[in-house]
Design an enzyme around this catalytic site. Structure first.
Site, PDB file in Angstrom:
ATOM      1  N   ASP A   1       0.832  -1.199   0.000  1.00 26.84           N
ATOM      2  CA  ASP A   1       0.000   0.000   0.000  1.00 26.84           C
ATOM      3  C   ASP A   1       0.869   1.252   0.000  1.00 26.84           C
ATOM      4  OD1 ASP A   1      -2.003   1.856   0.255  1.00 26.84           O
ATOM      5  OD2 ASP A   1      -2.396   1.435   2.362  1.00 26.84           O
TER       6      ASP A   1
ATOM      7  N   ASP B   1      -0.783   6.994  -7.394  1.00 30.13           N
ATOM      8  CA  ASP B   1      -1.114   5.995  -6.377  1.00 30.13           C
ATOM      9  C   ASP B   1      -1.378   4.640  -7.025  1.00 30.13           C
ATOM     10  OD1 ASP B   1      -1.934   4.613  -4.159  1.00 30.13           O
ATOM     11  OD2 ASP B   1      -3.938   5.479  -4.126  1.00 30.13           O
TER      12      ASP B   1
END
Length: 500
Positions: A101, A318
């Site tokens: 992540d 991202d």
């Protein structure tokens, strides 16, 4: 501020992607795996919802050698993906599956005992629980420890009656986890000189989860924890870099074809066509300055202030976001420009609010190239496959839909896997910049590292044979091996087989 991560739907089966390692000269680097298991087809609205959940909870020295984690993984943009790697913690070492992540900072795993933690996973992996008393090298982080203050950068940090430094991560979808910080050994393979050394270790601080709520309790896509790749002090990449074990950078290359595949390297992948743009300073995420968008070579009439970074605006790169998102003021001009360019060759149609097109031709022949222009003169070139998603077909014609979405009422632009695939992307945290280059991610990649003598060397990342003897050249190869995967054909709007 609470951290960010995405809990994406996953599922049935992808074969393991093995990383091997060949020996090179002096230097260190780290390689992690990308592994995705698919669970079931989901609608585009569900993809947008999960990305919105993620966006609502986005968080706020030179190496002397190379560290290598075994790499597994698949990637397919038409399936919902979860990327995870394996980490070994404690003494004796125990292996954990952890989600990768880039929107959060802390590594945490489920601990024993744990309230609400899943005990089985639909990803066909065996879940584990870390037990600090069973590790001879584990010690708690006390409230007086300065590292407890570092934890406050990434979570709601607090102290218990036992003087333990605790944390609470609360996510935007209502899920959350709490626990306490532990200091223990992380194990990895490393290349030292011309030989492979296994089970090297370094002490790191990580979270020991004793409670989980919401989606974290669901077994269908459960993993053992989360591996945060953010920039704060308690991220593992920050800790290992400060110890001189890895560079203060990481890179990924995600293959966009149906077979998938990917490489995630703690270090900088080097490619002659790389372009770089500066990171926006003092941001908790990987923010960059997007300045303009061009469709078919024509710059769109969008005020540059739309992309300026502020408390509720900006552009974030991202890899944990499945699709891609434009600020609301930029979205309509973008879609209009695409539609006007192809209106004579396709039949436009709307499906549940999404702009789609019916065509019997190859999209690469009729849809325009899109260019994202960033500060520093860097441009990201998007092929039609980088902003379109194929739905399925109607009467022999393919249905393609704009995969770039908008976040209603918000000015955030987020570049997720839809546009990042088939590119090397380098997060140079030390240099405060991000770079990219279009690339065939099924090929090997070159990794740059600095030796103990200060000399920069380049390691070719490709296929590795751990049984190889030491060699007299500085080549380190990392290449995804062939993947056998069950391909699940999904209708993005959730009504198979056609648009509903």
């Amino acid at each position: 501020m609470p951290p960010a991560r995405i809990l994406v739907a996953q599922a049935i089966a992808a074969a393991a992607l093995l990383l091997a390692m060949s020996v090179g000269g002096e230097g260190k680097g780290m390689v992690l795996s990308l592994e995705r298991a698919s669970h079931e087809g989901v609608g585009m609205s569900q993809l947008r919802h999960r990305d919105r959940v993620r966006h609502g909870r986005l968080l706020q020295q030179q190496p002397s050698g190379v560290v290598d984690f075994s790499v597994e993984g698949t990637y397919d943009p038409y399936l919902v993906g979860l990327y995870y790697t394996r980490v070994k913690l404690g003494t004796p070492a125990k292996e954990f599956y952890v989600q990768i992540d880039t929107g959060s900072d802390v590594l945490w795993v489920s601990c024993n005992p744990c309230n609400g933690c899943p005990t089985s996973s639909g990803l066909q992996i065996e879940l584990e629980f870390f037990d600090p008393p069973s590790s001879s090298t584990a010690s708690p982080i006390l409230c007086s420890d300065q590292r407890c203050a570092l934890g406050a950068q990434s979570s709601d940090s607090g102290c218990s009656g036992q003087n333990q430094c605790g944390y609470t991560f609360q996510y935007g979808d209502g899920s959350g986890t709490s626990g306490y910080y532990v200091y223990d050994s992380m194990y990895f393979d490393s290349i030292v000189g011309n030989s492979l050394a296994s089970n090297n270790s370094a002490p790191v601080v990580f979270g020991c989860s004793t409670s989980q709520t919401g989606d974290l309790t669901k077994p269908d896509r459960a993993v053992d924890g989360i591996f945060g790749f953010g920039q704060q002090g308690l991220s593992v990449i920050s800790q290992l870099s400060s110890q001189g074990i890895t560079p203060y950078s990481f890179s990924h290359c995600l293959r966009g074809e149906s077979g998938g595949g990917g490489i995630l390297v703690l270090g900088q992948i080097v490619e002659p066509n790389m372009v770089y743009t500066p990171l926006v300073p003092s941001q908790p995420h990987y923010n960059v300055n997007l300045q303009s968008i061009a469709v078919n070579g024509q710059t769109l009439n969008i005020d540059s202030s739309v992309f300026a970074t502020s408390s509720n605006r900006g552009t974030i790169i991202d890899s944990g976001t499945t699709l891609a998102y434009l600020a609301e003021e930029a979205y309509d001009p973008f879609v209009t420009a695409i539609t006007e360019t192809v209106s004579g060759s396709v039949r436009p149609l709307l499906a549940k609010g999404n702009q789609c097109y019916l065509t019997t031709s190859s999209v690469s022949e009729i849809f325009p190239q899109v260019t994202l222009n960033f500060a520093g003169g860097a441009s990201m070139i998007l092929r039609p496959q980088d902003y379109l998603l194929q739905q399925n077909s109607i009467g022999g014609a393919a249905v393609w839909c704009i995969g770039i979405q908008k976040i209603q009422g918000q000015g955030i632009t987020i570049l997720g896997d839809l546009v990042l695939k088939d590119k090397i992307v380098v997060y140079d945290i030390a240099g405060q910049r991000i770079g990219w280059a279009n690339y065939d991610c099924s090929s090997s990649v070159n990794v740059s590292t600095t030796t103990s003598t200060g000399k920069t060397e380049f390691f070719n990342a490709g296929q590795v044979d751990n049984s190889s003897s030491a060699r007299g050249y500085t080549l380190f190869k990392l290449i995804p091996s062939a993947v056998v995967a069950l391909l699940l054909h999904i209708a993005f709007f959730g009504v198979p087989p056609l648009l509903g």
